[in-house]
Each structure stands twice: as C-alpha cells, then as structure tokens.
Design a protein around this motif. Structure first.
Motif: not given
Ligand code: AMP
Ligand code: MG
Length: 326
Positions: A259-268
């Motif tokens: 997933l490169q389109q996101f500046a920050k990712i939170e996987l729960l």
C-alpha cells in the motif's frame, strides 16, 4: 443445586483470573459487574465482546482503596478528596483526567476516566489481591436486565465469563451517581445512589447539564463529548487503489498487500481478530489524527461481534469529520 456452581470461584482464584486477562463477574452494592483488568486492552475488549454491545461506552474503573488514585487519575482535587472521604466506598463515580496507563478503550477515547470504590467487601478483597484496577459494566448482555445475583449472571452470560464471585444478592436498583470534576467545577453526569442533595450539602452547587435535567437519559456511549478525530474521516468498503491527497491515512483491520498510496497506515490486527482490533482502535485513531493528514480512510469492519461496535464508532467519527474543520 445451581448449574452456575461450575463457575463460582474463591476470591484468590477470581484475583488470579483477573491478573491473567480473564473476565470475572463481581458483586457490587449496585449490580453484578463484568470485570476485567482495566490496564489490559485485550481483556477490556473481551468485556464488550461478551456483552455483544453494538457500541463502545466508557467503563467505570473499580479500585479497593483511595490510595490507588494516582494509578488511575492524574489529578485528584480537594473537592474529590471531600467527596471520596464522605461517600466511598459507595455508589459514587468521579470522572477525572486519566493517567496514560488507562487504555483508551476503557474511556471510549475520552481523556477522563470514571473511578469508584464499590461498597462490597468481597470485591474489594479481590481487587487488593489482584492488585489491578478493574473495569466493569453490568454483567448482562446488551439490552437484558441487570443481574443482581450470581445465578442471573450465569443465566445471561453462561460460559462467556471465566468465573463468577458469588456475593449473594445485591442491594437492588441503585446505579452510581456520576460526577465529572474539571475546570467548570463539579457536573452531574448521571443521577444515582447518592442524592444530589447530599452532595450539594457537602460541596455546594453542582452543575446540571441540560441532558441530565431533561427527561431523556443520555444513552450510554452517546455522550456528545466522545472523542472524534479532527481530521476528516471517510468510511469505505474496501481499500481504495488510489487516493486524492498524498497526505491520506488508512485505518484497516488487516491487510497483506502493498500500500504505497497512504502516508500513514494503522493495521489493527495482523490476524483479523476483532477483539485485538477493538483493543487498538482508539489509540490507532489518535495516532492517525496526530499525523497531520488531510483525510483518514477507514475500512468498514465485518458486521459481526465487536465489528458492529467498531462500525458504530466509525460512523460517529465520520459524521464529526464532515462537520469539523481541521
Ligand atoms: P454503568 O457501567 O452501567 O454504570 O455505566 C457507566 C456509565 O458511566 C457510562 O455509560 C457513562 O455514561 C459513564 N462514564 C463512565 N466513564 C466515563 C467518562 N470517562 N466520562 C464520562 N462518562 C463516563
Ligand atoms: Mg449497564
């Protein structure tokens, strides 16, 4: 001979189950509570799963003695001392700023925590032995009657609890009075077992927000002050392959794709566990909100178990996102 006997435990066993992250139904002077270690977010998430509650609401933290306060709240002003000395142990909950160790799931993301010392000697002994604060709502499934005996707990929750401490029948029907203490003074959030007259006789006038004087009680979990991110939040059914801004964040249960389109990712939860997701949810939302993003994209949770409560929370966060500017 009752079937619930299988789950009835001693205070020593109840204390060790709490320490291990289990759920124990505990007697209080109001109703039986469904208790878990308030410092363990997974244990707290299991409370919501057992109750099948379709939303999260803040839980009251129970402690055995007043000298535990620094473990729960960051401030304990003079007026709190006065109220505690007079009414604790008893059906009075004080809402005060929480210490960071109290997980956001306990307070539904609010910066304040409700705390009280229940007036039940067995439960206070369990709390002392376990040496952990215990978060506990009533020990009934969502929408069912509050339990006032160990047998009620067993009939309604059965094996969804790990143990029941039988303290006999509770003194029925009196929920705790809830007072919030902050820079506005003392505000009645919920009338209950200690009357306003008794409280005002001790500390003077108490603020009554419109919602508590109106006939309609605030539904648990519907408090207007619940945490919502300042960053606009949009709910989607699946992870979008492209996004408008390079400053977009993602909140998602689990994912195993690039997933490169996101500046920050939170996987729960790497394994897709809704209990783990609930335990991490508010903290993840806080981190995304603090990241200076233009938008948060949140992927809807499966509509089962705690997924329903998580979706409810997302829906309210989405609403706020639309109406509040950054
Ligand atoms: P119960 O567990 O049924 O006694 O309900 C607990 C209620 O306490 C919640 O539904 C809230 O209305 C209130 N409460 C608990 N903690 C807080 C908090 N941190 N801030 C505001 N209200 C709280
Ligand atoms: Mg309840």
């Amino acid at each position: 001979m009752s079937e619930s006997n299988n789950l009835i435990v001693t205070i020593e066993r109840a204390a060790s189950i709490l320490q291990e992250g289990g759920l124990v139904a505990l007697p209080t002077e109001t109703v039986y509570g469904l208790g878990a270690n308030a410092l363990d977010p997974i244990a707290v998430a299991r409370i919501f799963a057992a109750k099948e509650r379709p939303f999260f609401d803040p839980l009251i933290v129970h402690v055995p003695d007043i000298d535990w306060m620094p473990r729960i709240v960051s401030e304990f002003p003079r007026v709190a001392v006065q109220l505690a000395e007079r009414f604790w142990p008893g059906p009075l909950t004080l809402v005060l700023p929480k210490v960071p160790a109290i997980p956001d799931l306990v307070t539904s993301g609010l910066p304040n925590v409700g705390v009280r010392i229940p007036d039940h000697e067995l439960t206070r002994q369990v709390l002392r032995l376990a040496n952990v604060p215990v978060a506990a709502p009533s020990a009934n499934p969502f929408g069912r009657l509050s339990p006032t005996t160990a047998e009620h707990v067993y009939q309604q929750l059965g094996l969804r609890v790990d143990a029941i401490l039988d303290g006999g029948p509770c003194r029925v029907g009196i929920e705790s009075t809830i007072l919030q203490i902050d820079k506005h003074g003392v505000t009645l959030l919920r009338p209950g077992g200690i009357s306003l007259e008794e409280i005002e006789a001790l500390i003077g006038t108490v603020n009554l927000p419109e919602s508590t004087v109106s006939k309609t009680p605030i539904a648990p979990g519907m408090l207007a002050s619940h945490y919502a991110p300042r960053t606009p939040l949009k709910i989607v059914n699946e992870i979008p392959s492209s996004v408008e801004s390079s400053r977009t964040g993602l909140l998602v249960l689990c994912n195993d794709t690039e997933l490169q389109q996101f500046a920050k990712i939170e996987l729960l939860s790497p394994t897709g566990s809704l209990v783990t997701a609930a335990a991490n949810f508010f903290q993840a939302l806080h981190r995304l909100d603090a990241a200076g993003l233009d938008e948060i994209i949140a992927v809807r949770f499966p509509d089962r178990g705690l997924g329903r409560a998580l979706n409810d929370r997302l829906q309210r966060a989405e609403h706020r996102g639309v109406h509040q500017s950054k």
